[in-house]
Design an enzyme around this catalytic site. Sequence first.
Site, PDB file in Angstrom:
ATOM      1  N   CYS C  13     -27.140 -31.972  12.936  1.00  0.00           N
ATOM      2  CA  CYS C  13     -27.811 -33.110  12.326  1.00  0.00           C
ATOM      3  C   CYS C  13     -27.331 -33.463  10.932  1.00  0.00           C
ATOM      4  O   CYS C  13     -26.725 -32.663  10.222  1.00  0.00           O
ATOM      5  CB  CYS C  13     -29.306 -32.843  12.193  1.00  0.00           C
ATOM      6  SG  CYS C  13     -30.036 -32.089  13.597  1.00  0.00           S
ATOM      7  N   GLY C  39     -23.838 -36.217  13.661  1.00  0.00           N
ATOM      8  CA  GLY C  39     -24.711 -36.390  14.835  1.00  0.00           C
ATOM      9  C   GLY C  39     -24.570 -37.811  15.333  1.00  0.00           C
ATOM     10  O   GLY C  39     -24.925 -38.736  14.623  1.00  0.00           O
ATOM     11  N   ASN C 122     -32.294 -30.475   9.471  1.00  0.00           N
ATOM     12  CA  ASN C 122     -30.958 -30.014   9.825  1.00  0.00           C
ATOM     13  C   ASN C 122     -30.969 -28.496   9.748  1.00  0.00           C
ATOM     14  O   ASN C 122     -31.307 -27.929   8.714  1.00  0.00           O
ATOM     15  CB  ASN C 122     -29.915 -30.597   8.855  1.00  0.00           C
ATOM     16  CG  ASN C 122     -28.514 -30.089   9.146  1.00  0.00           C
ATOM     17  OD1 ASN C 122     -28.220 -29.627  10.249  1.00  0.00           O
ATOM     18  ND2 ASN C 122     -27.653 -30.167   8.152  1.00  0.00           N
ATOM     19  N   GLY C 123     -30.591 -27.850  10.857  1.00  0.00           N
ATOM     20  CA  GLY C 123     -30.585 -26.393  10.890  1.00  0.00           C
ATOM     21  C   GLY C 123     -31.274 -25.877  12.127  1.00  0.00           C
ATOM     22  O   GLY C 123     -31.549 -26.649  13.055  1.00  0.00           O
ATOM     23  N   CYS C 262     -23.019 -21.969   5.109  1.00  0.00           N
ATOM     24  CA  CYS C 262     -22.205 -22.028   6.339  1.00  0.00           C
ATOM     25  C   CYS C 262     -20.773 -22.394   5.966  1.00  0.00           C
ATOM     26  O   CYS C 262     -20.503 -23.521   5.528  1.00  0.00           O
ATOM     27  CB  CYS C 262     -22.780 -23.076   7.295  1.00  0.00           C
ATOM     28  SG  CYS C 262     -21.673 -23.435   8.680  1.00  0.00           S
ATOM     29  N   TYR C 268     -14.793 -27.695   8.924  1.00  0.00           N
ATOM     30  CA  TYR C 268     -14.768 -28.817   9.861  1.00  0.00           C
ATOM     31  C   TYR C 268     -15.903 -29.835   9.733  1.00  0.00           C
ATOM     32  O   TYR C 268     -15.657 -31.030   9.809  1.00  0.00           O
ATOM     33  CB  TYR C 268     -14.741 -28.283  11.302  1.00  0.00           C
ATOM     34  CG  TYR C 268     -14.975 -29.320  12.342  1.00  0.00           C
ATOM     35  CD1 TYR C 268     -13.973 -30.234  12.667  1.00  0.00           C
ATOM     36  CD2 TYR C 268     -16.193 -29.413  13.010  1.00  0.00           C
ATOM     37  CE1 TYR C 268     -14.181 -31.206  13.628  1.00  0.00           C
ATOM     38  CE2 TYR C 268     -16.406 -30.389  13.973  1.00  0.00           C
ATOM     39  CZ  TYR C 268     -15.413 -31.286  14.278  1.00  0.00           C
ATOM     40  OH  TYR C 268     -15.611 -32.247  15.217  1.00  0.00           O
ATOM     41  N   SER C 315      -9.550 -34.548  11.533  1.00  0.00           N
ATOM     42  CA  SER C 315     -10.221 -33.476  10.802  1.00  0.00           C
ATOM     43  C   SER C 315      -9.249 -32.501  10.134  1.00  0.00           C
ATOM     44  O   SER C 315      -9.601 -31.836   9.170  1.00  0.00           O
ATOM     45  CB  SER C 315     -11.179 -32.721  11.731  1.00  0.00           C
ATOM     46  OG  SER C 315     -10.478 -32.257  12.869  1.00  0.00           O
ATOM     47  N   ASP C 382      -4.543 -27.241  13.376  1.00  0.00           N
ATOM     48  CA  ASP C 382      -5.892 -27.625  13.805  1.00  0.00           C
ATOM     49  C   ASP C 382      -6.897 -26.794  13.012  1.00  0.00           C
ATOM     50  O   ASP C 382      -6.577 -25.704  12.531  1.00  0.00           O
ATOM     51  CB  ASP C 382      -6.047 -27.405  15.315  1.00  0.00           C
ATOM     52  CG  ASP C 382      -7.149 -28.315  15.902  1.00  0.00           C
ATOM     53  OD1 ASP C 382      -7.864 -28.960  15.117  1.00  0.00           O
ATOM     54  OD2 ASP C 382      -7.285 -28.346  17.127  1.00  0.00           O
ATOM     55  N   ASP C 383      -8.102 -27.272  12.889  1.00  0.00           N
ATOM     56  CA  ASP C 383      -9.073 -26.562  12.041  1.00  0.00           C
ATOM     57  C   ASP C 383      -9.724 -25.388  12.747  1.00  0.00           C
ATOM     58  O   ASP C 383     -10.121 -24.422  12.116  1.00  0.00           O
ATOM     59  CB  ASP C 383     -10.137 -27.531  11.510  1.00  0.00           C
ATOM     60  CG  ASP C 383     -10.695 -28.395  12.614  1.00  0.00           C
ATOM     61  OD1 ASP C 383     -11.457 -27.868  13.446  1.00  0.00           O
ATOM     62  OD2 ASP C 383     -10.354 -29.583  12.663  1.00  0.00           O
ATOM     63  N   CYS C 419     -23.675 -19.146  16.957  1.00  0.00           N
ATOM     64  CA  CYS C 419     -24.352 -19.491  15.711  1.00  0.00           C
ATOM     65  C   CYS C 419     -25.823 -19.742  16.011  1.00  0.00           C
ATOM     66  O   CYS C 419     -26.148 -20.469  16.952  1.00  0.00           O
ATOM     67  CB  CYS C 419     -23.732 -20.745  15.107  1.00  0.00           C
ATOM     68  SG  CYS C 419     -24.615 -21.318  13.642  1.00  0.00           S
ATOM     69  N   CYS C 473     -21.977 -17.508   5.023  1.00  0.00           N
ATOM     70  CA  CYS C 473     -22.246 -16.992   6.352  1.00  0.00           C
ATOM     71  C   CYS C 473     -20.969 -17.138   7.168  1.00  0.00           C
ATOM     72  O   CYS C 473     -20.427 -18.242   7.294  1.00  0.00           O
ATOM     73  CB  CYS C 473     -23.385 -17.779   7.011  1.00  0.00           C
ATOM     74  SG  CYS C 473     -23.612 -17.328   8.761  1.00  0.00           S
ATOM     75  N   CYS C 476     -20.052 -16.598  12.890  1.00  0.00           N
ATOM     76  CA  CYS C 476     -19.333 -16.995  14.109  1.00  0.00           C
ATOM     77  C   CYS C 476     -17.973 -16.319  14.215  1.00  0.00           C
ATOM     78  O   CYS C 476     -17.426 -16.168  15.312  1.00  0.00           O
ATOM     79  CB  CYS C 476     -19.202 -18.519  14.203  1.00  0.00           C
ATOM     80  SG  CYS C 476     -18.466 -19.295  12.760  1.00  0.00           S
TER      81      CYS C 476
END
Lengths: 496, 496, 496, 496
Positions: C13, C39, C122-123, C262, C268, C315, C382-383, C419, C473, C476
């Site tokens: 979001c 989003g 958001n979260g 994050c 990204y 990106s 690529d990211d 995540c 964090c 992932c």
Amino acid sequence: MRTLTPDKPRCHCGVFGIFGHPEASVMTYYGLHALQHRGQEATGIVTSEEVEGRHRKRFNVYKGTGLVADVFRDEKILKTGLSGMAAIGHNRYSTTGATDNKFNIQPFTVNYKGGNLALAHNGNLTNFKRLRAELQNDGVIFQSTSDSEVILHLAARSRKTEQVLQIKEALDAVTGAYSLVLLTDTSLIAARDPHGFRPLALGKLADAYVVASETCAFDIIGATYIRDVAPGEILVIDEEGMRTGRLRSLWVSRKPHEHHHCIFEYIYFSRPDSKIFGENVDRVRRKLGKLLAQESPVRADGPDDRVIVISVPDSSNTATLGYVTESQKSGDDVRLEIGLIRSHYVGRTFIQPDQSSRELKVKSKFNTVKGVLKDRKVVIIDDSIVRGTTSKQLVKLIREAEPKEIHFRVTSPPIRYPCYYGMDFPSRDELVANRMDGNVERIGKELGADSLEYLSLEKLLEAAPAEGAKKYCTACFSGVYPVPIEREAVKDENDR
Amino acid sequence: MRTLTPDKPRCHCGVFGIFGHPEASVMTYYGLHALQHRGQEATGIVTSEEVEGRHRKRFNVYKGTGLVADVFRDEKILKTGLSGMAAIGHNRYSTTGATDNKFNIQPFTVNYKGGNLALAHNGNLTNFKRLRAELQNDGVIFQSTSDSEVILHLAARSRKTEQVLQIKEALDAVTGAYSLVLLTDTSLIAARDPHGFRPLALGKLADAYVVASETCAFDIIGATYIRDVAPGEILVIDEEGMRTGRLRSLWVSRKPHEHHHCIFEYIYFSRPDSKIFGENVDRVRRKLGKLLAQESPVRADGPDDRVIVISVPDSSNTATLGYVTESQKSGDDVRLEIGLIRSHYVGRTFIQPDQSSRELKVKSKFNTVKGVLKDRKVVIIDDSIVRGTTSKQLVKLIREAEPKEIHFRVTSPPIRYPCYYGMDFPSRDELVANRMDGNVERIGKELGADSLEYLSLEKLLEAAPAEGAKKYCTACFSGVYPVPIEREAVKDENDR
Amino acid sequence: MRTLTPDKPRCHCGVFGIFGHPEASVMTYYGLHALQHRGQEATGIVTSEEVEGRHRKRFNVYKGTGLVADVFRDEKILKTGLSGMAAIGHNRYSTTGATDNKFNIQPFTVNYKGGNLALAHNGNLTNFKRLRAELQNDGVIFQSTSDSEVILHLAARSRKTEQVLQIKEALDAVTGAYSLVLLTDTSLIAARDPHGFRPLALGKLADAYVVASETCAFDIIGATYIRDVAPGEILVIDEEGMRTGRLRSLWVSRKPHEHHHCIFEYIYFSRPDSKIFGENVDRVRRKLGKLLAQESPVRADGPDDRVIVISVPDSSNTATLGYVTESQKSGDDVRLEIGLIRSHYVGRTFIQPDQSSRELKVKSKFNTVKGVLKDRKVVIIDDSIVRGTTSKQLVKLIREAEPKEIHFRVTSPPIRYPCYYGMDFPSRDELVANRMDGNVERIGKELGADSLEYLSLEKLLEAAPAEGAKKYCTACFSGVYPVPIEREAVKDENDR
Amino acid sequence: MRTLTPDKPRCHCGVFGIFGHPEASVMTYYGLHALQHRGQEATGIVTSEEVEGRHRKRFNVYKGTGLVADVFRDEKILKTGLSGMAAIGHNRYSTTGATDNKFNIQPFTVNYKGGNLALAHNGNLTNFKRLRAELQNDGVIFQSTSDSEVILHLAARSRKTEQVLQIKEALDAVTGAYSLVLLTDTSLIAARDPHGFRPLALGKLADAYVVASETCAFDIIGATYIRDVAPGEILVIDEEGMRTGRLRSLWVSRKPHEHHHCIFEYIYFSRPDSKIFGENVDRVRRKLGKLLAQESPVRADGPDDRVIVISVPDSSNTATLGYVTESQKSGDDVRLEIGLIRSHYVGRTFIQPDQSSRELKVKSKFNTVKGVLKDRKVVIIDDSIVRGTTSKQLVKLIREAEPKEIHFRVTSPPIRYPCYYGMDFPSRDELVANRMDGNVERIGKELGADSLEYLSLEKLLEAAPAEGAKKYCTACFSGVYPVPIEREAVKDENDR
């Protein structure tokens, strides 16, 4: 999912036009609303609007599929999008399944060398296949599959310089049935074929002139009926006033010209509160019921027996009144009852369950009032029988309410022939009167009624006022066609 | 653009439920179609479907604004999207203008600790404002502004472990009018308030049970009427069969419990082909006409004079028959005529011209049949008068057809009090009977009629069958409320 | 037809809020437009509007599925329908297939005892399943399947009398990741979880305060960035100005509190023109490219050989610049080229031919520039790699352009863990790094590249600015979760 | 609300055709998707389908306004509704505001004496007003306002008996620019005007032939490029294979025939991954950047100074690479940077706040990356300047990021003349180069740049490959028109 194909002949269209009113589009909206019964699948309005600095009018168009009240739901369309002092409108049944069917919604509007031209047509041209082939051969491209488009191409190709003469030239070339309203940059034009198959009335609303298929469209807006547009007449209404002209065929014809009004308009199409062909529909319909009672009464079994007469609502209500009143003269206990309730919320599609009851379709439209019918001798009055499917299911439905007997009475003769002048019947093979070779007893058995009687053609004609040139087209009953039909059209009909 | 506010009290809703049918959604669709007259602005269906590998059912929901046939136009919605062996459905009037009104379309569906629960409600809770305030105070969040949502929260908060007991606990807490159908993971539940204000019938279709507001919903799908859900009864239908229970208030009450059916259901709401409160609506309505003719006849001026009786179609048709039959006993020439034609194509919005005719609104619904009325003594039969606006315009419309006299007869008493049990009237100040202080003569003058008569409350009660506990609520006429109303609700009504 | 599931982790979001602006809704519209990348499947705006004569504000809501510019296509919605001086808005990915998914579009709006309350989140809350079960057990009915709804119920049930304390009590009960904006009758409230997982910035536009997920939403409306909303901070903005508070967990914690931003936002999610966590995204991304070039260079085969570096647009564009600049320091002929063209017209659905080319999906998004790649040593930047499907098809696509070699370089480490704080990955089994047991060589073979290298976790952390409590964090990549995860959530993930 | 009028010339259309593929419609869908940049406001596909028992094909049509992926969102349309082995498709800009604009969406489909015929046209006919007037004078009715319809009428009126000769006769009568695909009952026909203004390529996909405006439409479906359809060529593809013919003008011309390809296709219209006029667009565009750097370099102020070159994404990206590479040869520290971020979520409407920031429009599309630009000498590369409005706002936007200097470089000459061959410019008075009398210094000041330079016409022609008859149309820069323009068209342009 299948489209609800009502077991009634369908009228192709209703037309409306107005000239000289500041709210021409709103008046047309209400006029079309009153004519909704003449075509419920698509509708459109065209207005002509003066634009400052342009010498030609701007033509505003809005068309769509559905009822008038749905297509023009957004008030802004009428009040802002369709400005102008003159307008014409049209209600129609859409052709089914055609991917390009939007092109078939009227009014048609074109821009040609003579300026703007819009057309709304009720009726059917009998020579349009030949005319269309000739035009195509000459390099003309058609946008719709409608016969009405032929008129526009003929007018556009005319070498006359005056627009009304171009249109007259086009009309002189076509045969068959047409009640037309046209909008040009300067005028509203109304025209009717020499036989006067379809109705077309002229009225006045303050300073504005109005034309409409039926007078009920005048009542709703408070307009006054003046007279019918005459068969073979072409009326031009512009800022100068109103001028009248006659189609060429009337000039060249030697024998006195006869009119052939569609008698089915009196039987079923027109609204009972309209006046058409010079007579109130309500009055003719009541007489149909009266004559039917004389021809085919249903008598009580004795002084203690009661005969119940019910109408298939709403189209047969008036004739039923006539039937009851006449029947009561016999001294029998004959009573009008409301035995069938009709739902007016029927949608455009019928959803068939995968299994179970086949009668859902008729039940989604009608329900019986049980107590009224039980153990009674019941007479059902209907205006006509086409395929017989609905009638058969109605009889079955009524039978479930446990009447003593069911007597089916129809206020018109058996329908056995196709109409080429603007009614839409199923193919001949689907007409129950043909399937049963016109044998009324067999038809009655097919329907499951204890007796079935139709009104005779003779009595039908007795009910409709006739004098002088005023005659009726009874082709669908008699097979006598006032205007010859193109061979190809006949072949088509057989092939269907 | 203004919404068409019909000059009739409006019923809030129709409900339908079915358990144990492979095409539950299609049957519900047809049931709701037959109940369309009880709510035309929004509709919804919920089905419960077994899903392999899940121990709880999946609840499928589809709701929308518009007629049943429009919302469910796409057959796939019913046949694929709404699978399952059980279903409930609801028709309603939407609240106007609320931005969140989608939340108010029923059935409501929630997932709570007890599983899935869906609810459809006809009626009005009288203590919901207090309950809502208490619940909110306790931290409950409401999604809709509907009183029905209270029931769901009460059930969700119940400490009972069995779902049907949770629902019973909720119903024991609410007062007022409710005919409810609920769908759970395992059952269909039907319940009716102890007074039985609104109708609710139980039927059977092969192996399936059905419940519906009126029996006309059974006829359409071929279901058989068993009995009414009793006032104060709670019925649980599941795979085991059917169990019945009673609401607590019936156990604790000392005095014999009386029912109070809404008498307006007989007068106007229900369809004439339905059976409610144990009697055919058609039969009661005919009796209303008969008693009105006895109380307030219109006599011919002499042997050569004819009295014409016309109905305001379609809701007054049956009563009109009763009025005419009774009147003819006098020996006068009294005849039933079809003097008003009603258009059934009325849309959801009314487009007002900027100028001209104020009568367009009534004319877009009604037209007169001129010849029938001219120079006659005309009696108009209507079932009720609310604001009086439409009645006044009708009189004016009929006056244009030049009758000799216009006599207005109403088959119910003057409406003077608000309904708190599920009818939607305009505010008291808008009721013409209040504006004229109940003075019938003044009301008649306001309408422009030559005479006006209402049926008396006494005769009204005579027409409706009553025996034992079977009584009627006549609050809107008499001001006598069988269930006390919250002070706040009364205040609200005055403030409107 | 299948939904295009992009081979990228998806952010749940973007949020935006504004207080004290006469065109609050229009500003929110543009803010959400700038946050569209966070989003793209649903969006909504809520405004609070003063209404004369009412002591509480009116909350106006408009939500829909699709892009911001599509949902709010009609200017009237913003300018007339969403009046008011304060607004919040939200962009989200919709849950797929749920029939009730409309309920999941934010902002959520409720009316409870404390008045109106709207929330955009958001979260992801880590203890919401437990909280939801507890609340349900207590009789609470949930409307959505969203974790965010828990916060509203907790606030509504709080016994505190002041609204901000009710909200604080709710937030003290939840754990996990949240960047929140709330709208009340009197204020705009912004809050961020103690770890600061997701970004949330505070700005000023004339007299109004604004909060947004990223600063690019400030740039578009010309607002000035003030500072980030601090982790664990709750900000109340009302007519008095701005007050700040801290969540309870920060007061009771003994050890110094660490933030865990994050790091994927830098890799990204965020736009390169935004500043988040105190640093320009563009700068971090360039450094990622630089460090990757140091760790995993691709060298020319000799002085006449040229290395071509291409980005997977858009990106990876910035990181690619960093990679090229660093690579050129080696003295090799290393050049940035535009080798892939991306189509930005991709729709919401992907139509799969019945037969033929499997690459249509990737080709509907990317095409190669042939001349540029032929016979060259090509480096693709690529990211990140998630499933590996798109990467594999990209390599195949590029191979068709006949390069000498293809070297795949990724500016982040292999993704191996789910995540729980607001990113949406596919299940663990679908992650290519898991399927290949983290064996980079095998992954490279799977993709069809001549070599594959990821950035190391060490270097990733070197690129992101850190000081004091500011940590990241990396769950992932590393599996180290700063906030414990509910057992049930973990189980769910495995079951998917 | 105003439509976003991009400050770029607009190409009128993209066309695609395929013959002999079982999924012709799906291939056309993807082809049109790849050509989306050539027309984003309306799209349509026509297929020809064999129907058992009919000797003529059925033509299936589906058209709508919006992006390809939106209009054909429903897979059923493509897979069921548009069956058939041959198809043509078209992307276009719709005319604005016309009430009848649906008629202007291509492909046009007609049924005439020769059977079915569908047409998709890219380009502009220069003598269509005269032809249209002549045809109208001859009684032809036009449905659209499009020049393309003239071709259909001319073919329909041809006296030739073979359809391809009818079409050839029509094409021999028109002048100007056309790249056409036509679908008949038996064939796919491709034709290109003798000058070859617009591109048209021929390819093969298994057994099927394909034609498309650009080769990127071949890449997406995996088709192989064969060759261009030659200027003046008419290609007939049917079940027999492929036949080629030449337009008459090529036979009767005495002087050697020269081509005049639109050079703007290289500068801006075509996608960089396409090959048109025999050359990769990417390669030409890079050369434009290189030559511009030679003509108008921006030098560093000293060894410690750095020059930043940024592109206006995405259309100028390739040319910017060429500019940077060439500039670095000077030994200065010249770097490519990503200084502008472009949002690809821009909708069809732009909502203007009532007050505040005028730059919202450009900001809804672009944002700067602040750190990159600050205190730097910045060079912006754009492909062209039309009105100058967007360029001016871009300069202002960049100025806010506080660069040292802003130097604007354009990879084409000033646009000063209208295009009559298929590009859509604003009127001459709106072209900034005309408003400033072609004075580049004044234009630069108007834009607010520290310097402005355009590429010279000479260098532009140097970049585009030319040999033999291969020439370019540079009319918009030079005013030299290869095909004479009708007086009336010129007059029109001045009047706008």
